[in-house]
Design an enzyme around this catalytic site. Structure first.
Site, PDB file in Angstrom:
ATOM      1  N   ILE A 163      31.897  34.256  45.668  1.00  0.00           N
ATOM      2  CA  ILE A 163      30.556  33.863  46.122  1.00  0.00           C
ATOM      3  C   ILE A 163      29.539  33.936  44.989  1.00  0.00           C
ATOM      4  O   ILE A 163      28.593  33.134  44.937  1.00  0.00           O
ATOM      5  CB  ILE A 163      30.104  34.682  47.350  1.00  0.00           C
ATOM      6  CG1 ILE A 163      28.966  33.969  48.073  1.00  0.00           C
ATOM      7  CG2 ILE A 163      29.708  36.102  46.985  1.00  0.00           C
ATOM      8  CD1 ILE A 163      29.334  32.629  48.644  1.00  0.00           C
ATOM      9  N   SER A 199      31.034  43.463  36.275  1.00  0.00           N
ATOM     10  CA  SER A 199      32.278  43.094  36.927  1.00  0.00           C
ATOM     11  C   SER A 199      33.415  43.547  36.040  1.00  0.00           C
ATOM     12  O   SER A 199      33.269  43.546  34.816  1.00  0.00           O
ATOM     13  CB  SER A 199      32.330  41.558  37.093  1.00  0.00           C
ATOM     14  OG  SER A 199      32.911  41.181  38.311  1.00  0.00           O
ATOM     15  N   ARG A 200      34.542  43.930  36.647  1.00  0.00           N
ATOM     16  CA  ARG A 200      35.664  44.380  35.817  1.00  0.00           C
ATOM     17  C   ARG A 200      36.294  43.204  35.077  1.00  0.00           C
ATOM     18  O   ARG A 200      36.691  43.320  33.927  1.00  0.00           O
ATOM     19  CB  ARG A 200      36.692  45.100  36.692  1.00  0.00           C
ATOM     20  CG  ARG A 200      36.135  46.386  37.301  1.00  0.00           C
ATOM     21  CD  ARG A 200      36.954  46.859  38.461  1.00  0.00           C
ATOM     22  NE  ARG A 200      37.124  45.814  39.468  1.00  0.00           N
ATOM     23  CZ  ARG A 200      37.766  45.975  40.617  1.00  0.00           C
ATOM     24  NH1 ARG A 200      38.316  47.134  40.893  1.00  0.00           N
ATOM     25  NH2 ARG A 200      37.860  44.982  41.474  1.00  0.00           N
ATOM     26  N   LYS A 240      25.926  39.718  52.541  1.00  0.00           N
ATOM     27  CA  LYS A 240      26.321  40.125  53.884  1.00  0.00           C
ATOM     28  C   LYS A 240      27.812  40.442  53.899  1.00  0.00           C
ATOM     29  O   LYS A 240      28.523  39.875  53.059  1.00  0.00           O
ATOM     30  CB  LYS A 240      26.004  39.051  54.936  1.00  0.00           C
ATOM     31  CG  LYS A 240      26.430  37.630  54.590  1.00  0.00           C
ATOM     32  CD  LYS A 240      27.863  37.251  54.385  1.00  0.00           C
ATOM     33  CE  LYS A 240      28.842  37.558  55.469  1.00  0.00           C
ATOM     34  NZ  LYS A 240      30.163  36.890  55.186  1.00  0.00           N
ATOM     35  N   ASP A 286      34.068  38.750  59.045  1.00  0.00           N
ATOM     36  CA  ASP A 286      33.356  38.423  57.798  1.00  0.00           C
ATOM     37  C   ASP A 286      32.645  37.074  57.945  1.00  0.00           C
ATOM     38  O   ASP A 286      31.440  36.990  57.710  1.00  0.00           O
ATOM     39  CB  ASP A 286      34.314  38.451  56.598  1.00  0.00           C
ATOM     40  CG  ASP A 286      33.580  38.143  55.308  1.00  0.00           C
ATOM     41  OD1 ASP A 286      33.138  39.076  54.639  1.00  0.00           O
ATOM     42  OD2 ASP A 286      33.413  36.945  54.992  1.00  0.00           O
TER      43      ASP A 286
HETATM   44  P1  NAP Z   1      35.658  38.451  45.989  1.00  0.00           P
HETATM   45  O1  NAP Z   1      35.637  37.241  45.136  1.00  0.00           O
HETATM   46  O2  NAP Z   1      36.972  39.009  46.419  1.00  0.00           O
HETATM   47  O3  NAP Z   1      34.872  39.682  45.371  1.00  0.00           O
HETATM   48  C1  NAP Z   1      33.816  39.668  44.491  1.00  0.00           C
HETATM   49  C2  NAP Z   1      34.123  40.561  43.285  1.00  0.00           C
HETATM   50  O4  NAP Z   1      33.896  41.923  43.592  1.00  0.00           O
HETATM   51  C3  NAP Z   1      35.545  40.535  42.807  1.00  0.00           C
HETATM   52  O5  NAP Z   1      35.800  39.382  42.069  1.00  0.00           O
HETATM   53  C4  NAP Z   1      35.635  41.811  41.974  1.00  0.00           C
HETATM   54  O6  NAP Z   1      35.260  41.519  40.644  1.00  0.00           O
HETATM   55  C5  NAP Z   1      34.570  42.716  42.585  1.00  0.00           C
HETATM   56  N1  NAP Z   1      35.135  43.932  43.158  1.00  0.00           N
HETATM   57  C6  NAP Z   1      34.726  45.191  42.891  1.00  0.00           C
HETATM   58  N2  NAP Z   1      35.395  46.091  43.600  1.00  0.00           N
HETATM   59  C7  NAP Z   1      36.275  45.414  44.334  1.00  0.00           C
HETATM   60  C8  NAP Z   1      37.276  45.809  45.266  1.00  0.00           C
HETATM   61  N3  NAP Z   1      37.470  47.087  45.589  1.00  0.00           N
HETATM   62  N4  NAP Z   1      38.024  44.834  45.847  1.00  0.00           N
HETATM   63  C9  NAP Z   1      37.836  43.548  45.527  1.00  0.00           C
HETATM   64  N5  NAP Z   1      36.886  43.117  44.648  1.00  0.00           N
HETATM   65  C10 NAP Z   1      36.123  44.047  44.058  1.00  0.00           C
HETATM   66  O7  NAP Z   1      34.791  38.232  47.304  1.00  0.00           O
HETATM   67  P2  NAP Z   1      33.681  37.126  47.665  1.00  0.00           P
HETATM   68  O8  NAP Z   1      34.302  36.048  48.451  1.00  0.00           O
HETATM   69  O9  NAP Z   1      32.874  36.796  46.491  1.00  0.00           O
HETATM   70  O10 NAP Z   1      32.852  37.997  48.712  1.00  0.00           O
HETATM   71  C11 NAP Z   1      31.986  39.041  48.312  1.00  0.00           C
HETATM   72  C12 NAP Z   1      30.952  39.232  49.399  1.00  0.00           C
HETATM   73  O11 NAP Z   1      30.268  37.979  49.588  1.00  0.00           O
HETATM   74  C13 NAP Z   1      31.541  39.618  50.746  1.00  0.00           C
HETATM   75  O12 NAP Z   1      30.731  40.575  51.368  1.00  0.00           O
HETATM   76  C14 NAP Z   1      31.529  38.318  51.536  1.00  0.00           C
HETATM   77  O13 NAP Z   1      31.328  38.529  52.923  1.00  0.00           O
HETATM   78  C15 NAP Z   1      30.327  37.604  50.949  1.00  0.00           C
HETATM   79  N6  NAP Z   1      30.379  36.141  51.074  1.00  0.00           N
HETATM   80  C16 NAP Z   1      31.531  35.447  50.738  1.00  0.00           C
HETATM   81  C17 NAP Z   1      31.601  34.074  50.954  1.00  0.00           C
HETATM   82  C18 NAP Z   1      32.828  33.231  50.628  1.00  0.00           C
HETATM   83  O14 NAP Z   1      32.852  32.045  50.993  1.00  0.00           O
HETATM   84  N7  NAP Z   1      33.852  33.736  49.959  1.00  0.00           N
HETATM   85  C19 NAP Z   1      30.481  33.408  51.494  1.00  0.00           C
HETATM   86  C20 NAP Z   1      29.328  34.129  51.740  1.00  0.00           C
HETATM   87  C21 NAP Z   1      29.295  35.495  51.547  1.00  0.00           C
HETATM   88  P3  NAP Z   1      35.891  42.317  39.415  1.00  0.00           P
HETATM   89  O15 NAP Z   1      37.366  42.465  39.668  1.00  0.00           O
HETATM   90  O16 NAP Z   1      35.570  41.462  38.231  1.00  0.00           O
HETATM   91  O17 NAP Z   1      35.184  43.650  39.395  1.00  0.00           O
END
Ligand code: NAP
Length: 303
Positions: A11, A33-34, A87, A165
């Site tokens: 996101i 970010s890691r 969120k 989610d």
């Molecule tokens: P994601 O890509 O899996 O996670 C974002 C980043 O968080 C990861 O790339 C990772 O980066 C970091 N991270 C740190 N600790 C972590 C852990 N314990 N487990 C996994 N990742 C960790 O997720 P996302 O889809 O962006 O979603 C993040 C948030 O945005 C959620 O709350 C979600 O509800 C919200 N969101 C998502 C979307 C969608 O379409 N995907 C839409 C709207 C809102 P590093 O490894 O580089 O640290």
């Protein structure tokens, strides 16, 4: 105003970085970010290091999954920075109450965002429903977890919320547009045999509104809500971006790209006004679904 973005994953790259690049209010000054990086922006791997090294960055936006979010959020607020949360704003309600108290004590702004509330037709739907009587309502939120959350195992861990989610996006719209509060009467939750969070859920609210959430939808995706009122029928489609009244198009735009620019504009207003915005109504409904819901075990799920 300078801002740091934390959790450079799906996101952050899909929505936050483009919204910040076009923002008249914000300068993306650092990332944490890691693994994730944004070209041309100083990158840190630990939030404490960024907070110590860049005292001029006054605002931090967290795009982490909900489980690791709380510790990072506390670090930001304790360092006296304004905080914006993706969120859902935390893994539990108590975490977010604690953050709201900490932000108030520190005199900084806290914004618990709900991006779907910024969809193009939400404000118009709220105006149309104001003062009316809703007889029944139906929410269908069916999407493909493999498309929107590719390989994100955290979403099916305990605290990852599973289908809630995306479902919480529908509930964020519902709690914004209705002229009255709703509360949950019954719920059914389907847990894959190998996972700790539901892949589908059906909710019934005491006010005659039902919701059907499913993460297994391939092909066409559905993010719809329909209401029957004393004044006619209202539908919101495409996640709140298109409005229909009595079956005819009545406004909006078939694009989700306006949501994040609107969130960052609101964050700028909150910081300038010294205000916070934390509405937990959507998350209360999800917590109640986990409390009340009947649990069914369904087929194991692998990405
Ligand atoms: P994601 O890509 O899996 O996670 C974002 C980043 O968080 C990861 O790339 C990772 O980066 C970091 N991270 C740190 N600790 C972590 C852990 N314990 N487990 C996994 N990742 C960790 O997720 P996302 O889809 O962006 O979603 C993040 C948030 O945005 C959620 O709350 C979600 O509800 C919200 N969101 C998502 C979307 C969608 O379409 N995907 C839409 C709207 C809102 P590093 O490894 O580089 O640290």
């Amino acid at each position: 105003m300078k801002l740091a973005l934390v959790g450079i994953g799906k996101i952050a790259l899909d929505q936050h970085v483009p919204a910040l690049a076009d923002s008249p209010d914000w300068d993306l000054a650092a990332t944490v970010s890691r693994q994730g990086r944004v070209e041309g922006v100083e990158a840190f791997t630990r939030i404490e290091d960024m907070l110590a090294a860049r005292p001029e960055i006054g605002t931090v936006s967290l795009c982490l999954p909900p489980l690791p979010r709380f510790a990072a959020a506390q670090a930001v607020l304790r360092a006296g920075r304004h905080l914006m949360l993706e969120k859902p704003p935390g893994a539990t309600l108590a975490e977010v109450h604690a953050l709201a108290d900490l932000a108030a004590a520190q005199g900084v702004s806290l914004y618990a965002t709900w991006h779907s509330r910024m969809a193009h037709a939400v404000a118009a739907a709220k105006r149309w429903l104001a003062g009316g009587t809703i007889r029944e309502g139906r929410i269908i939120w069916h999407e493909d977890v493999r498309k929107w959350h590719p390989g994100q195992d955290w979403i099916f861990e305990a605290g990852g919320m599973g289908v809630f989610d995306p479902g919480i996006n529908a509930l964020s719209i519902l709690t914004e547009i209705l002229p009255m509060p709703v509360h949950l009467a019954e719920a059914d939750l389907d847990f894959p045999a190998n996972r700790q969070a539901p892949i589908a859920a059906r909710l019934d609210f005491a006010q005659g509104i039902s919701a059907d959430f499913d993460f297994r939808q391939e092909g066409r995706q559905t993010w719809d809500m329909e209401f029957v009122t004393d004044a006619g029928r209202l539908a919101l489609r495409m996640g709140g971006n298109l409005l229909e009244i009595d079956g005819a198009a009545a406004g909006g735009e078939d694009s989700i790209m306006g949501e994040y620019p609107a969130l960052y504009a609101q964050m700028a207003r909150l910081v300038r006004a010294g205000a916070s915005e934390v509405d937990l109504a959507p998350m209360v409904l999800v917590a109640d679904a986990f409390t009340l819901g009947r649990r069914n075990t369904v087929e194991a799920f692998e990405f």
